[in-house]
Design a protein around this motif. Structure first.
Motif, mmCIF file in Angstrom:
data_model
loop_
_atom_site.group_PDB
_atom_site.id
_atom_site.type_symbol
_atom_site.label_atom_id
_atom_site.label_comp_id
_atom_site.label_asym_id
_atom_site.label_seq_id
_atom_site.Cartn_x
_atom_site.Cartn_y
_atom_site.Cartn_z
ATOM 1 N N ALA A 183 20.173 52.823 50.527
ATOM 2 C CA ALA A 183 20.388 51.472 49.988
ATOM 3 C C ALA A 183 20.173 51.400 48.488
ATOM 4 C CB ALA A 183 19.453 50.480 50.683
ATOM 5 N N ALA A 226 19.283 43.620 53.724
ATOM 6 C CA ALA A 226 20.244 44.652 53.308
ATOM 7 C C ALA A 226 20.007 45.955 54.076
ATOM 8 C CB ALA A 226 20.129 44.890 51.808
ATOM 9 N N ILE A 275 21.588 46.164 57.495
ATOM 10 C CA ILE A 275 23.013 46.541 57.487
ATOM 11 C C ILE A 275 23.162 48.060 57.360
ATOM 12 C CG2 ILE A 275 25.176 46.291 56.215
ATOM 13 C CD1 ILE A 275 24.104 43.438 55.458
ATOM 14 N N VAL A 276 22.340 48.659 56.515
ATOM 15 C CA VAL A 276 22.386 50.123 56.376
ATOM 16 C C VAL A 276 21.988 50.789 57.694
ATOM 17 C CG1 VAL A 276 21.485 52.107 55.099
ATOM 18 C CG2 VAL A 276 21.884 49.947 53.906
ATOM 19 N N GLN A 335 22.335 49.560 60.680
ATOM 20 C CA GLN A 335 23.412 49.359 61.660
ATOM 21 C C GLN A 335 24.428 50.503 61.596
ATOM 22 O OE1 GLN A 335 24.725 45.216 61.843
ATOM 23 N NE2 GLN A 335 26.797 45.955 62.180
#
Lengths: 378, 378
Positions: free
Chosen positions: A101, A244, A247-248, A250
């Motif tokens: 990230a 955030a 999402i990474v 996922q």
């Protein structure tokens, strides 16, 4: 071929293969003692969790809500006010998510030198540049960090401030405050990796960096206080960054095992983890003491070593121009093992250093191992 | 802030939140039916695995040796000769590892259009450029791939050749042979994602691409034939690449849960997974038939749909200038749901498309849901 394919496999893992012969007394590992796992408690927790078919289904990326609440309240109770965490597949995954990230190729990551091997691998895989910060008996040296900051724009500082791997050292409270100030002034993230913090055998706890700096990403783990095979870690970060990172994650594995998470939640609900950790500390503390007591008649004069208040490791430096990797070969012929220090350095390795773990051998085994080691080192 | 942080969260996940009200008959999910999980068999497998404290310890990155052997022999028996696999934390992780190992920023990945959402997220996160390849009722169109190859140097072609997500379509044997030839001639990797292949309800199996091309990385999963909550996938690749992917996985999460792996190995040893899959195929086949049978009186004239031989999905296209995302809002007021098709496109979305899953509702629920849907669509 991609840069990642040139990252060598961990030398520690390669060595572990050599040191796993049953006749070897190995101080090379970084493993918790398997005989101290709460096998019965965890087995019951899995069985209870598996009464419900929903533990076999897909689940939210953020993690099991009950487990997140239990971990958050435990962190809060231990002095780190926490409203939510992201459950990760071990804290190694947390580290990989943070690297993905926050690090672009060419970004600069500062690490305490020496530091945790697999963190170096993670950072190198993103194409980031790793710069070392010197440390001493009180942990990372803020003066050395200041001189790095004079010439480098840091994205991140990575450290294990409490009972570090490989040194066993703990960063002092005053240095934590200095680092928090520098992070705020220079706008870099601090990644506080804390797998060992609860394994304290003497002295008072030092408040985590995350409790004094909102630029801190705090990584915790079930591996050293529960069981590493379950691959359960957690990440605490400011809410925007946490979102955030979901999402990474996922994209990385959708979510961590629903079964392992549910079992951990059951375990924390129905067992006293604090009492279990207290038992671990009694056992590990005795093992630490056995190793430290044996050192003066094991190593040659002029050797220095850390005197850890907790964790799993003692870090040593031999006098003179020696290479601990060569000594390991000799040690293996005497059926004893340790980890050479060089791979723990991001830049210039000190070949006279090595790491010894005291957790997986009983005091009696440690005494016998140290007798063997004395034949190699003295 | 890093590019990954601009990757939007999966719209499917956001929608699932809306469709999870119990009164909604949802065709939106991509989940296996929880009532068909072998809960008792898996619970016993966990309990047996947890007789041994070593399942709670750290373990090799490659995966549990017994599980690797069982998966390899099962693949071999099903027509894909396999000497070893890497166990991954679900096949989503396999995809992430392959992307990390093989894609530099700016690399070009070709994907069948439309394709699996989370694969697109994975590729975008590496900074790779995704180019679409057209498909029809026989799957990816080799002519379209040839025209991509005329102007692009591909690193990788990603596809779900059997019962694709979202289309349900299967790539024909002759097209597989064409793609294998193109991969060999142009030197790109084929990532064959095969989570649904065993869920065949009619017709004969088509040999996997991996059985005819050594440029293929084959991804399998326990999620659709066993249970997704265990997060167990496997990756079969040429030995050099497999070794490199082990190093990438080590940085990603050290290894997959020792407990889940040991439980899966126990399960495969003592249960007939083929018989379980056969039961799934009877149930899912009936659900598929119920959905396909209802479609002519559910959708407006001029609608086209795929007629899948297996898997979980039917893919539809409405006539005229409609936006299925708008229709979903209307559908939710009638307590029925599907997934709009636009997010499955890498480049130019076709807003008239949508995906329906038939696995998590019984035939009777499907009939009722289709009655509700007819009110929205006709």
């Amino acid at each position: 071929m991609h840069r990642t394919l040139s990252v060598a496999s961990s030398p520690v893992r390669d060595l572990l293969a050599l040191t796993s012969r049953p006749e070897v007394i190995s101080f090379a590992g970084g493993l918790p003692a398997p005989e101290l796992f709460d096998l019965d408690g965890l087995r019951t927790a899995y069985d209870t969790a598996l009464r419900d078919q929903s533990v076999l289904q897909y689940a939210p990326t953020e993690g099991n809500p009950a487990l997140r609440a239990l971990v958050s309240s435990r962190l809060t109770r231990r002095g780190l006010p926490t409203s939510d965490v992201l459950i990760t597949t071990g804290s190694q995954q947390a580290l990989a998510l943070v690297a993905t990230a926050l690090l672009e190729p060419g970004a600069v990551v500062a690490v305490e030198e020496p530091t945790y091997l697999a963190a170096l691998q993670c950072f190198q895989m993103t194409g980031a540049r790793v710069v070392p910060v010197a440390s001493d008996a009180d942990g990372l040296d803020p003066e050395s960090l200041r001189s790095v900051l004079a010439t480098e724009k840091l994205s991140m500082l990575y450290l294990v401030p409490t009972f570090a791997n490989p040194t066993g050292r703990t960063l002092s409270a005053s240095r934590r405050a200095e680092i928090a100030e520098l992070a705020s002034a220079h706008g870099f993230w601090v990644v506080e990796d804390d797998p060992y913090g609860e394994l304290r055998y003497r002295g008072a706890a030092v408040a985590p960096l995350a409790s004094i700096s909102d630029r801190t990403i705090y990584l915790g783990s079930f591996s050293k206080i529960g069981a590493p095979g379950m691959r359960l870690g957690w990440l605490r970060a400011p809410v925007d960054l946490l979102r955030a990172l979901v999402i990474v994650k996922q994209a990385a594995d959708l979510h961590t095992s629903t079964v392992d998470q549910a079992a951990a939640a059951e375990y924390l609900k129905h067992n006293d983890l604090d009492a279990h950790v207290a038992r671990l500390c009694v056992e590990y503390g005795a093992r630490r003491d056995a190793m430290i007591a044996a050192l003066p008649h094991t190593v040659p004069d002029g050797t220095t070593w850390s005197d850890p208040d907790g964790g799993m490791f003692v870090w040593l430096r031999l006098p003179g121009d020696v290479d601990s990797a060569e000594l390991l070969k000799k040690a293996l012929t005497h059926e004893v093992a340790f980890v050479p220090g060089a791979p723990f350095f991001a830049t210039s390795p000190d070949h006279a250093t090595f790491r010894m773990s005291f957790t997986t051998n009983t005091p009696a085994e440690i005494e016998e191992g140290m007798v063997r080691l004395a034949k190699v080192l003295r």
